[in-house]
Design a protein around this motif. Structure first.
Motif, PDB file in Angstrom:
ATOM      1  N   GLU A 136      21.984  44.708 -65.537  1.00 26.47           N
ATOM      2  CA  GLU A 136      20.660  44.130 -65.765  1.00 26.47           C
ATOM      3  C   GLU A 136      20.695  43.279 -67.027  1.00 26.47           C
ATOM      4  OE1 GLU A 136      16.584  46.265 -65.183  1.00 26.47           O
ATOM      5  OE2 GLU A 136      17.064  46.450 -67.319  1.00 26.47           O
ATOM      6  N   ASP A 137      19.965  42.187 -67.027  1.00 24.62           N
ATOM      7  CA  ASP A 137      19.865  41.347 -68.206  1.00 24.62           C
ATOM      8  C   ASP A 137      19.384  42.198 -69.391  1.00 24.62           C
ATOM      9  OD1 ASP A 137      18.949  39.531 -70.226  1.00 24.62           O
ATOM     10  OD2 ASP A 137      18.718  37.966 -68.720  1.00 24.62           O
ATOM     11  N   TYR A 138      20.168  42.190 -70.479  1.00 23.04           N
ATOM     12  CA  TYR A 138      19.867  43.051 -71.629  1.00 23.04           C
ATOM     13  C   TYR A 138      18.504  42.752 -72.242  1.00 23.04           C
ATOM     14  CZ  TYR A 138      21.130  39.007 -74.539  1.00 23.04           C
ATOM     15  OH  TYR A 138      21.179  37.767 -75.120  1.00 23.04           O
ATOM     16  N   ARG A 139      17.977  41.552 -72.018  1.00 21.96           N
ATOM     17  CA  ARG A 139      16.691  41.190 -72.616  1.00 21.96           C
ATOM     18  C   ARG A 139      15.527  41.957 -71.997  1.00 21.96           C
ATOM     19  NH1 ARG A 139      17.954  34.846 -72.277  1.00 21.96           N
ATOM     20  NH2 ARG A 139      18.763  35.647 -70.310  1.00 21.96           N
ATOM     21  N   TRP A 140      15.608  42.243 -70.683  1.00 22.18           N
ATOM     22  CA  TRP A 140      14.533  43.015 -70.056  1.00 22.18           C
ATOM     23  C   TRP A 140      14.499  44.429 -70.636  1.00 22.18           C
ATOM     24  CZ3 TRP A 140      11.922  39.318 -68.795  1.00 22.18           C
ATOM     25  CH2 TRP A 140      12.291  38.317 -67.916  1.00 22.18           C
ATOM     26  N   GLU A 141      15.643  45.044 -70.786  1.00 22.11           N
ATOM     27  CA  GLU A 141      15.705  46.388 -71.359  1.00 22.11           C
ATOM     28  C   GLU A 141      15.195  46.377 -72.800  1.00 22.11           C
ATOM     29  OE1 GLU A 141      18.932  50.014 -72.195  1.00 22.11           O
ATOM     30  OE2 GLU A 141      19.615  48.060 -71.467  1.00 22.11           O
ATOM     31  N   GLU A 186      17.958  34.805 -79.724  1.00 28.49           N
ATOM     32  CA  GLU A 186      18.420  34.689 -81.109  1.00 28.49           C
ATOM     33  C   GLU A 186      17.979  35.887 -81.950  1.00 28.49           C
ATOM     34  OE1 GLU A 186      17.996  30.758 -82.880  1.00 28.49           O
ATOM     35  OE2 GLU A 186      19.945  30.507 -81.895  1.00 28.49           O
ATOM     36  N   TYR A 187      16.799  36.384 -81.689  1.00 25.04           N
ATOM     37  CA  TYR A 187      16.320  37.561 -82.433  1.00 25.04           C
ATOM     38  C   TYR A 187      17.235  38.759 -82.179  1.00 25.04           C
ATOM     39  CZ  TYR A 187      13.270  41.290 -84.125  1.00 25.04           C
ATOM     40  OH  TYR A 187      12.771  42.381 -84.796  1.00 25.04           O
ATOM     41  N   TYR A 236      24.904  35.801 -87.723  1.00 28.26           N
ATOM     42  CA  TYR A 236      24.238  34.803 -86.889  1.00 28.26           C
ATOM     43  C   TYR A 236      23.187  34.023 -87.680  1.00 28.26           C
ATOM     44  CZ  TYR A 236      22.623  32.626 -82.580  1.00 28.26           C
ATOM     45  OH  TYR A 236      22.324  31.701 -81.605  1.00 28.26           O
ATOM     46  N   ARG A 237      22.592  34.671 -88.693  1.00 28.97           N
ATOM     47  CA  ARG A 237      21.606  33.985 -89.543  1.00 28.97           C
ATOM     48  C   ARG A 237      22.224  32.767 -90.225  1.00 28.97           C
ATOM     49  NH1 ARG A 237      16.768  36.405 -90.456  1.00 28.97           N
ATOM     50  NH2 ARG A 237      16.569  38.640 -89.967  1.00 28.97           N
ATOM     51  N   ILE A 238      23.461  32.920 -90.660  1.00 31.26           N
ATOM     52  CA  ILE A 238      24.146  31.808 -91.323  1.00 31.26           C
ATOM     53  C   ILE A 238      24.444  30.706 -90.314  1.00 31.26           C
ATOM     54  CG2 ILE A 238      26.161  31.148 -92.686  1.00 31.26           C
ATOM     55  CD1 ILE A 238      26.342  34.039 -93.630  1.00 31.26           C
ATOM     56  N   PHE A 266      12.295  28.280 -71.693  1.00 32.06           N
ATOM     57  CA  PHE A 266      13.511  28.313 -72.500  1.00 32.06           C
ATOM     58  C   PHE A 266      13.208  28.434 -73.993  1.00 32.06           C
ATOM     59  CE2 PHE A 266      16.128  27.039 -68.876  1.00 32.06           C
ATOM     60  CZ  PHE A 266      17.305  27.715 -69.170  1.00 32.06           C
ATOM     61  N   GLN A 267      12.064  27.923 -74.425  1.00 28.07           N
ATOM     62  CA  GLN A 267      11.698  28.090 -75.835  1.00 28.07           C
ATOM     63  C   GLN A 267      11.529  29.571 -76.162  1.00 28.07           C
ATOM     64  OE1 GLN A 267      11.671  25.625 -78.190  1.00 28.07           O
ATOM     65  NE2 GLN A 267      12.474  24.438 -76.474  1.00 28.07           N
ATOM     66  N   GLY A 268      10.781  30.269 -75.319  1.00 20.02           N
ATOM     67  CA  GLY A 268      10.578  31.700 -75.533  1.00 20.02           C
ATOM     68  C   GLY A 268      11.859  32.493 -75.353  1.00 20.02           C
ATOM     69  N   SER A 269      12.635  32.151 -74.325  1.00 20.20           N
ATOM     70  CA  SER A 269      13.885  32.861 -74.050  1.00 20.20           C
ATOM     71  C   SER A 269      14.882  32.692 -75.188  1.00 20.20           C
ATOM     72  CB  SER A 269      14.483  32.334 -72.739  1.00 20.20           C
ATOM     73  OG  SER A 269      15.747  32.900 -72.493  1.00 20.20           O
ATOM     74  N   THR A 270      14.954  31.481 -75.737  1.00 21.05           N
ATOM     75  CA  THR A 270      15.883  31.219 -76.838  1.00 21.05           C
ATOM     76  C   THR A 270      15.482  31.999 -78.086  1.00 21.05           C
ATOM     77  OG1 THR A 270      16.282  29.001 -75.966  1.00 21.05           O
ATOM     78  CG2 THR A 270      16.980  29.420 -78.221  1.00 21.05           C
ATOM     79  N   GLU A 271      14.176  32.047 -78.356  1.00 19.50           N
ATOM     80  CA  GLU A 271      13.683  32.820 -79.509  1.00 19.50           C
ATOM     81  C   GLU A 271      14.103  34.279 -79.392  1.00 19.50           C
ATOM     82  OE1 GLU A 271      12.087  32.245 -82.285  1.00 19.50           O
ATOM     83  OE2 GLU A 271      11.687  30.109 -82.093  1.00 19.50           O
ATOM     84  N   LEU A 272      13.900  34.857 -78.215  1.00 20.04           N
ATOM     85  CA  LEU A 272      14.230  36.263 -78.007  1.00 20.04           C
ATOM     86  C   LEU A 272      15.737  36.488 -78.095  1.00 20.04           C
ATOM     87  CD1 LEU A 272      13.442  39.154 -77.261  1.00 20.04           C
ATOM     88  CD2 LEU A 272      13.526  38.476 -74.844  1.00 20.04           C
TER      89      LEU A 272
END
Length: 401
Positions: free
Chosen positions: A135-140, A354-355, A364-366, A346-352
């Motif tokens: 499963e996509d780790y973002r849903w979990e 990266e978080y 990753y912050r650097i 994709f804007q929302g997906s990219t934010e999540l």
């Protein structure tokens, strides 16, 4: 034709809703069933009916399996399927080959969308995406970490409304309206023009770019997880096989994983790719995917192009000959909704994404400070150099998105 691009779909969907509601109120009435079938026979509405079936199937599977990646599994399959449905239902007795050869714009839509779908399906399959246990780790992450979604009623509402319904509607919107507009333009004798050529070249270049991105990402992750497995095996004196490594669910303690990661060769110790195309953009593949469907939309725009015509005008008073040009194109139609919504997604997906990446990989912050987010830009400082500067209490150059 430009006014019809907006008016006709509204009329079609009103008729569709009317015929469907009348049938549901009296499903045993053969006349209402016949009216419903007649309405659905429209190419656009036929593809929309297929969309509703996909939504129902995905949500049903979600309920049965409690796995929320079913839309992910059809993501690469449904868009080009809608293109084929609309095209095949528009032949009117003509052979498919003859129809496509006489309509290069439709041929381009089918070829580009199908090539995109096959490539993306292959990429998803090799990452074990069709394994129903993954499963996509973002849903979990959303389910477990955002307090509002810990309530099961809220989560299931979200699972239906966003995961199953919204995403599938979006996949329909990025291909079906443009294809329908192109098919209708066949009757208007709309010929291939410069807008089609620009769209074809743009889509092809972006597809190639996304392919390169996915290849480099896949090779990096395969190498990284291979090194991790090897090092864990060495430390534990056992054969380590990390389950679902590509999703982040690796089945070992976070402490051990971080220790092993830090011991890898420099490029892999970061945990994320910074070489190749990823020195120009942190998510160049995301950029290519969004821009591709804007290029696809261009084929719909091309159907509205009125070619420039030169007219000689003689001024009798000055006897000067002037040349005037006339032409027009409709840039906005209802098919624009698809690429706009995709970009917003994709804007929302990219934010999540990266978080979550920051939580897993502190460096990753650097990387965010040195490399553009989506739109490709000149490379910033190499991550190694940026880390050294920070450690010596200096600030790395910032890279705007």
């Amino acid at each position: 034709m430009s006014s019809e691009i907006w008016a006709e779909p509204s009329s079609l969907f009103f008729s569709y809703a009317k015929a469907t509601s009348y049938f549901l109120l009296d499903p045993l009435n053969p006349e209402k069933l016949s009216t419903l079938f007649s309405t659905i026979s429209n190419p656009l509405l036929l593809s929309f009916t297929a969309l509703l079936a996909v939504v129902f199937g995905c949500y049903s599977l979600q309920l049965l399996t409690k796995n929320y990646s079913w839309v992910d599994r059809v993501w690469s399959l449904t868009p080009f399927s809608y293109v084929w449905i609309i095209t095949l239902s528009s032949l009117n007795g003509e052979s498919l080959i003859s129809y496509l050869l006489s309509n290069p714009r439709i041929l381009a839509l089918i070829t580009l969308s199908t090539t995109w779908g096959i490539r993306l399906t292959y990429n998803f399959a090799r990452k074990d995406g069709y394994n129903t246990k993954t499963e996509d780790y973002r849903w979990e992450w959303i389910h477990k970490n955002l307090s509002i979604f810990k309530n099961e009623y809220v989560w299931e509402t979200f699972a239906f409304a966003f995961i199953s319904l919204y995403q599938n509607v979006l996949l329909w919107l990025i291909t079906a309206p443009t294809t329908w507009i192109a098919v209708r333009a066949v009757n208007d004798a709309s010929k291939w023009n410069v807008v089609d050529t620009i769209s074809l070249i743009s889509f092809s270049a972006l597809l190639l770019g996304e392919t390169v991105c996915d290849e480099q990402q896949y090779e990096y992750q395969q190498k990284k997880w291979g090194l991790i497995e090897k090092e864990i095996s060495r430390r534990t004196q056992s054969d380590a096989k990390l389950p679902n490594a590509s999703t982040g669910n690796v089945g070992v303690s976070k402490k051990l994983l971080n220790e092993v990661l830090a011991s890898l060769p420099e490029q892999y110790s970061y945990g994320f790719a910074t070489h190749g195309v990823f020195q120009y953009s942190r998510h160049l593949n995301f950029y290519c995917e969004q821009a591709m469907w804007w290029a696809f939309y261009g084929f719909g725009v091309a159907t509205t192009l009125v070619p420039w015509e030169l007219e000689s005008v003689l001024n009798l008073e000055t006897t000067e000959l002037a040349i005037r040009g006339f032409g027009s194109v409709t840039l906005v139609s209802w098919a624009l909704i698809g690429p706009v919504l995709l970009s917003l997604l994709f804007q929302g997906s990219t934010e999540l994404t990266e978080y979550i990446s920051i939580q897993k990989y502190p460096l990753y912050r650097i990387y965010q400070q040195t490399t553009a987010r989506l739109f490709p830009s000149l490379p910033g400082l190499p991550l190694k150099t940026a880390i050294e500067i920070i450690r010596s209490s200096k600030t790395p150059s910032s890279k705007a998105d």
